[in-house]
Design a protein around this motif. Structure first.
Motif, PDB file in Angstrom:
ATOM      1  N   ASP A 268       0.814  -1.214   0.000  1.00 42.52           N
ATOM      2  CA  ASP A 268       0.000   0.000   0.000  1.00 42.52           C
ATOM      3  C   ASP A 268       0.849   1.266   0.000  1.00 42.52           C
ATOM      4  O   ASP A 268       0.319   2.372   0.017  1.00 42.52           O
ATOM      5  CB  ASP A 268      -0.906   0.035   1.246  1.00 42.52           C
ATOM      6  N   GLY A 269       2.168   1.074   0.032  1.00 42.14           N
ATOM      7  CA  GLY A 269       3.054   2.230   0.175  1.00 42.14           C
ATOM      8  C   GLY A 269       3.146   2.697   1.610  1.00 42.14           C
ATOM      9  O   GLY A 269       3.651   3.786   1.891  1.00 42.14           O
ATOM     10  N   LEU A 270       2.683   1.856   2.543  1.00 39.60           N
ATOM     11  CA  LEU A 270       2.626   2.218   3.958  1.00 39.60           C
ATOM     12  C   LEU A 270       3.404   1.193   4.786  1.00 39.60           C
ATOM     13  O   LEU A 270       4.255   0.488   4.261  1.00 39.60           O
ATOM     14  CB  LEU A 270       1.153   2.312   4.394  1.00 39.60           C
ATOM     15  N   TRP A 271       3.083   1.113   6.083  1.00 42.26           N
ATOM     16  CA  TRP A 271       3.819   0.211   6.966  1.00 42.26           C
ATOM     17  C   TRP A 271       2.831  -0.623   7.771  1.00 42.26           C
ATOM     18  O   TRP A 271       1.691  -0.209   8.021  1.00 42.26           O
ATOM     19  CB  TRP A 271       4.720   1.017   7.913  1.00 42.26           C
ATOM     20  N   ASN A 272       3.291  -1.794   8.194  1.00 43.89           N
ATOM     21  CA  ASN A 272       2.414  -2.738   8.875  1.00 43.89           C
ATOM     22  C   ASN A 272       2.341  -2.494  10.378  1.00 43.89           C
ATOM     23  O   ASN A 272       3.185  -1.806  10.963  1.00 43.89           O
ATOM     24  CB  ASN A 272       2.892  -4.169   8.617  1.00 43.89           C
ATOM     25  N   GLN A 273       1.346  -3.107  10.983  1.00 45.69           N
ATOM     26  CA  GLN A 273       1.135  -3.036  12.430  1.00 45.69           C
ATOM     27  C   GLN A 273       2.417  -3.405  13.182  1.00 45.69           C
ATOM     28  O   GLN A 273       2.820  -2.710  14.110  1.00 45.69           O
ATOM     29  CB  GLN A 273      -0.029  -3.970  12.794  1.00 45.69           C
ATOM     30  N   TRP A 281      -1.093  -6.606   8.937  1.00 44.43           N
ATOM     31  CA  TRP A 281      -1.957  -5.686   8.221  1.00 44.43           C
ATOM     32  C   TRP A 281      -1.417  -4.256   8.248  1.00 44.43           C
ATOM     33  O   TRP A 281      -0.661  -3.878   9.140  1.00 44.43           O
ATOM     34  CB  TRP A 281      -3.375  -5.725   8.781  1.00 44.43           C
ATOM     35  N   THR A 282      -1.839  -3.491   7.256  1.00 44.77           N
ATOM     36  CA  THR A 282      -1.462  -2.081   7.185  1.00 44.77           C
ATOM     37  C   THR A 282      -2.081  -1.322   8.353  1.00 44.77           C
ATOM     38  O   THR A 282      -3.289  -1.378   8.577  1.00 44.77           O
ATOM     39  CB  THR A 282      -1.946  -1.454   5.862  1.00 44.77           C
ATOM     40  N   LEU A 329     -10.062   8.498   9.523  1.00 46.16           N
ATOM     41  CA  LEU A 329      -9.031   7.577   9.050  1.00 46.16           C
ATOM     42  C   LEU A 329      -9.346   6.190   9.583  1.00 46.16           C
ATOM     43  O   LEU A 329      -9.588   6.019  10.780  1.00 46.16           O
ATOM     44  CB  LEU A 329      -7.648   8.036   9.527  1.00 46.16           C
ATOM     45  N   THR A 330      -9.353   5.198   8.711  1.00 46.97           N
ATOM     46  CA  THR A 330      -9.668   3.821   9.101  1.00 46.97           C
ATOM     47  C   THR A 330      -8.381   3.028   9.341  1.00 46.97           C
ATOM     48  O   THR A 330      -7.283   3.507   9.099  1.00 46.97           O
ATOM     49  CB  THR A 330     -10.509   3.129   8.012  1.00 46.97           C
ATOM     50  N   GLU A 331      -8.553   1.808   9.839  1.00 50.35           N
ATOM     51  CA  GLU A 331      -7.439   0.876  10.094  1.00 50.35           C
ATOM     52  C   GLU A 331      -6.434   1.430  11.091  1.00 50.35           C
ATOM     53  O   GLU A 331      -5.214   1.293  10.934  1.00 50.35           O
ATOM     54  CB  GLU A 331      -6.746   0.497   8.785  1.00 50.35           C
ATOM     55  N   VAL A 332      -6.971   2.067  12.145  1.00 49.29           N
ATOM     56  CA  VAL A 332      -6.124   2.579  13.223  1.00 49.29           C
ATOM     57  C   VAL A 332      -6.159   1.581  14.372  1.00 49.29           C
ATOM     58  O   VAL A 332      -7.235   1.242  14.886  1.00 49.29           O
ATOM     59  CB  VAL A 332      -6.613   3.958  13.714  1.00 49.29           C
ATOM     60  N   TYR A 345      -0.583  -8.544  18.893  1.00 51.81           N
ATOM     61  CA  TYR A 345      -0.530  -7.384  17.998  1.00 51.81           C
ATOM     62  C   TYR A 345      -1.317  -7.637  16.712  1.00 51.81           C
ATOM     63  O   TYR A 345      -1.917  -6.719  16.164  1.00 51.81           O
ATOM     64  CB  TYR A 345       0.923  -7.018  17.691  1.00 51.81           C
ATOM     65  N   MET A 346      -1.319  -8.874  16.262  1.00 54.42           N
ATOM     66  CA  MET A 346      -2.101  -9.223  15.083  1.00 54.42           C
ATOM     67  C   MET A 346      -3.600  -9.041  15.344  1.00 54.42           C
ATOM     68  O   MET A 346      -4.353  -8.588  14.471  1.00 54.42           O
ATOM     69  CB  MET A 346      -1.807 -10.666  14.659  1.00 54.42           C
ATOM     70  N   ASP A 347      -4.029  -9.372  16.554  1.00 48.34           N
ATOM     71  CA  ASP A 347      -5.453  -9.398  16.877  1.00 48.34           C
ATOM     72  C   ASP A 347      -5.994  -8.071  17.401  1.00 48.34           C
ATOM     73  O   ASP A 347      -7.191  -7.977  17.703  1.00 48.34           O
ATOM     74  CB  ASP A 347      -5.732 -10.486  17.923  1.00 48.34           C
ATOM     75  N   ARG A 348      -5.169  -7.060  17.526  1.00 52.96           N
ATOM     76  CA  ARG A 348      -5.651  -5.787  18.060  1.00 52.96           C
ATOM     77  C   ARG A 348      -6.767  -5.230  17.169  1.00 52.96           C
ATOM     78  O   ARG A 348      -6.644  -5.198  15.941  1.00 52.96           O
ATOM     79  CB  ARG A 348      -4.536  -4.752  18.149  1.00 52.96           C
ATOM     80  N   PRO A 349      -7.876  -4.784  17.775  1.00 58.42           N
ATOM     81  CA  PRO A 349      -8.966  -4.216  16.972  1.00 58.42           C
ATOM     82  C   PRO A 349      -8.520  -2.981  16.194  1.00 58.42           C
ATOM     83  O   PRO A 349      -7.629  -2.247  16.625  1.00 58.42           O
ATOM     84  CB  PRO A 349     -10.019  -3.842  18.039  1.00 58.42           C
ATOM     85  N   ARG A 350      -9.146  -2.770  15.039  1.00 58.36           N
ATOM     86  CA  ARG A 350      -8.843  -1.617  14.191  1.00 58.36           C
ATOM     87  C   ARG A 350     -10.102  -0.766  14.101  1.00 58.36           C
ATOM     88  O   ARG A 350     -11.187  -1.289  13.856  1.00 58.36           O
ATOM     89  CB  ARG A 350      -8.428  -2.074  12.797  1.00 58.36           C
ATOM     90  N   ILE A 351      -9.943   0.531  14.294  1.00 57.05           N
ATOM     91  CA  ILE A 351     -11.104   1.405  14.327  1.00 57.05           C
ATOM     92  C   ILE A 351     -10.899   2.597  13.399  1.00 57.05           C
ATOM     93  O   ILE A 351      -9.805   2.830  12.884  1.00 57.05           O
ATOM     94  CB  ILE A 351     -11.392   1.890  15.766  1.00 57.05           C
ATOM     95  N   ALA A 352     -11.988   3.351  13.210  1.00 55.76           N
ATOM     96  CA  ALA A 352     -11.957   4.543  12.359  1.00 55.76           C
ATOM     97  C   ALA A 352     -12.178   5.783  13.218  1.00 55.76           C
ATOM     98  O   ALA A 352     -12.955   5.754  14.176  1.00 55.76           O
ATOM     99  CB  ALA A 352     -13.037   4.455  11.280  1.00 55.76           C
ATOM    100  N   GLY A 353     -11.490   6.855  12.860  1.00 63.36           N
ATOM    101  CA  GLY A 353     -11.721   8.129  13.522  1.00 63.36           C
ATOM    102  C   GLY A 353     -11.008   8.309  14.843  1.00 63.36           C
ATOM    103  O   GLY A 353     -11.194   9.333  15.514  1.00 63.36           O
ATOM    104  N   ASP A 354     -10.184   7.355  15.229  1.00 65.58           N
ATOM    105  CA  ASP A 354      -9.441   7.494  16.482  1.00 65.58           C
ATOM    106  C   ASP A 354      -8.446   8.651  16.356  1.00 65.58           C
ATOM    107  O   ASP A 354      -7.781   8.817  15.337  1.00 65.58           O
ATOM    108  CB  ASP A 354      -8.693   6.192  16.788  1.00 65.58           C
ATOM    109  N   TYR A 355      -8.336   9.440  17.418  1.00 62.87           N
ATOM    110  CA  TYR A 355      -7.461  10.609  17.379  1.00 62.87           C
ATOM    111  C   TYR A 355      -5.997  10.251  17.120  1.00 62.87           C
ATOM    112  O   TYR A 355      -5.238  11.063  16.592  1.00 62.87           O
ATOM    113  CB  TYR A 355      -7.558  11.386  18.697  1.00 62.87           C
ATOM    114  N   HIS A 356      -5.601   9.042  17.488  1.00 63.38           N
ATOM    115  CA  HIS A 356      -4.225   8.618  17.200  1.00 63.38           C
ATOM    116  C   HIS A 356      -3.929   8.649  15.702  1.00 63.38           C
ATOM    117  O   HIS A 356      -2.778   8.821  15.296  1.00 63.38           O
ATOM    118  CB  HIS A 356      -3.978   7.197  17.717  1.00 63.38           C
TER     119      HIS A 356
END
Length: 372
Positions: A268-273, A281-282, A329-332, A345-356
């Motif tokens: 994706d041109g990005l970095w993984n968890q 995952w990205t 922003l999704t996949e945070v 770390y693989m199983d950590r939930p991913r959310i959208a709109g988190d301030y992080h």
């Protein structure tokens, strides 16, 4: 007729090549509409105004919201958006009276970093109230409390902040409030001690591959954790005087990290968890932090433009693909404590709109608009 045909072809080819060269050189411009930094920055900044305060264990406003608020303010400054500055200031004004109980107590590194926000407001408004509110957050990081424990006293005796934990996110939390205190007062003690603190963390925690474990007892290179180190070094180098004795050491750590991060860019041109794990995952919040660090590195001549600007551009474009219709922003990755388990770390939930995630996207937007 043939001569005219060939001449037209040659001219068209030349024009095409010239256009491509010009576009290739302008890595931080000519973005598609959905990735236009001014548009993205404005949408995410206004998204902040639609959301409620996030609290830190019911002890004041959460540092992730502070990071987003701070980013939106810097974006508004850079774009001379007086309306947005007013909206952000109106949100803050309530903390002087009706929402005073939401002010974080200066008792922990994550809460002290709140001080960067009123100090930034002071730099814009010169309203003394902001300085009076913000400066104690910077000062108390180096004022040992009466109930300090043995570990805190140890660091204080060595001239470091009693809030030293050798956790990698500290190197944004401590350095950003000290940097803003330096800019607000002109007193070099703030920036000098921030630089000294950064060198301690680099000497203690950076690995030969330039990356950082989430914790000494957790041997994983977690994206957002490393992201805090990346942006912490970046902001400090940006604010640090050229003749500071610690500047070369910090630059060495920064370059080591950037040169190794480029090896782990994913599809994706990005970095993984987990940065070095190709099967993960990205993760967008850490990716946005790395992108910001590279953008400023290119702009300030710390990084080679031809080598790093294409990486940063591709990352920004990739991140914009993860913004949903609500301007979230999704996949945070959610807030994450340490655990010596790769599966954790693989199983950590991913959310959208988190301030992080919202925060570093806004940082990237204003960085791109400040293109030199």
């Amino acid at each position: 007729m043939k001569k005219n045909y060939y001449l037209i072809c040659v001219l068209l080819l030349a024009a095409f090549c010239t256009t491509n060269v010009a576009t290739a050189q302008n890595y931080f411009g000519d973005f598609p509409v959905k990735a236009d930094p001014k548009t993205v920055g404005n949408k995410l900044s206004r998204r902040l105004m639609e959301t409620k305060h996030q609290l830190y264990f019911d002890k004041g406003i959460h540092y992730a919201e502070v990071c987003t608020w701070y980013g939106a303010l810097r974006f508004a400054e850079l774009t001379n958006n007086k309306e947005l500055i007013k909206l952000l200031r109106n949100r803050f004004e309530l903390l002087f009276h009706l929402e005073k109980e939401l002010l974080p107590p200066p008792i922990h590194v994550d809460q002290n970093m709140f001080g960067c926000l009123p100090l930034r407001f002071y730099n814009i408004t010169k309203d003394q109230r902001y300085l009076d509110l913000g400066l104690p957050y910077a000062d108390t990081q180096w004022q040992l409390p009466a109930n300090a424990n043995e570990e805190e006293r140890k660091w204080d005796k060595k001239g470091y902040s009693w809030q030293t934990r050798l956790w990698i996110d500290d190197m944004y939390m401590i350095t950003i409030v000290q940097s803003e205190a330096y800019k607000a007062t002109g007193d070099p003690k703030y920036i000098n001690r921030a630089a000294k603190e950064m060198v301690l963390y680099l000497d203690e925690l950076q690995h030969p591959n330039g990356l950082f474990y989430h914790a000494p007892d957790v041997p994983y290179y977690w994206g957002r954790g490393d992201g805090w180190m990346a942006v912490g070094m970046t902001e400090l180098l940006f604010n640090l005087p050229k003749n500071d004795p610690n500047r070369d050491r910090i630059m060495k750590g920064y370059l080591l990290m950037m040169n190794n991060l480029k090896k782990y860019v994913n599809k994706d041109g990005l970095w993984n968890q987990l940065i070095d794990q190709p099967d993960f995952w990205t993760e967008t919040s850490g990716s946005a932090m790395f992108t910001y660090a590279m953008i400023l590195g290119v702009q300030n001549g710390w990084l080679d433009k031809e080598e790093f600007a294409p990486i940063a551009r591709r990352a920004w474009l990739g991140l914009c693909n993860y913004i949903d219709d609500k301007n979230d922003l999704t996949e945070v990755c959610i807030g994450t404590g340490k655990k010596n388990s790769k599966q954790y770390y693989m199983d950590r939930p991913r959310i959208a709109g988190d301030y992080h995630g919202q925060a570093p996207m806004i940082w990237c937007a204003y960085a791109l608009l400040n293109n030199k």
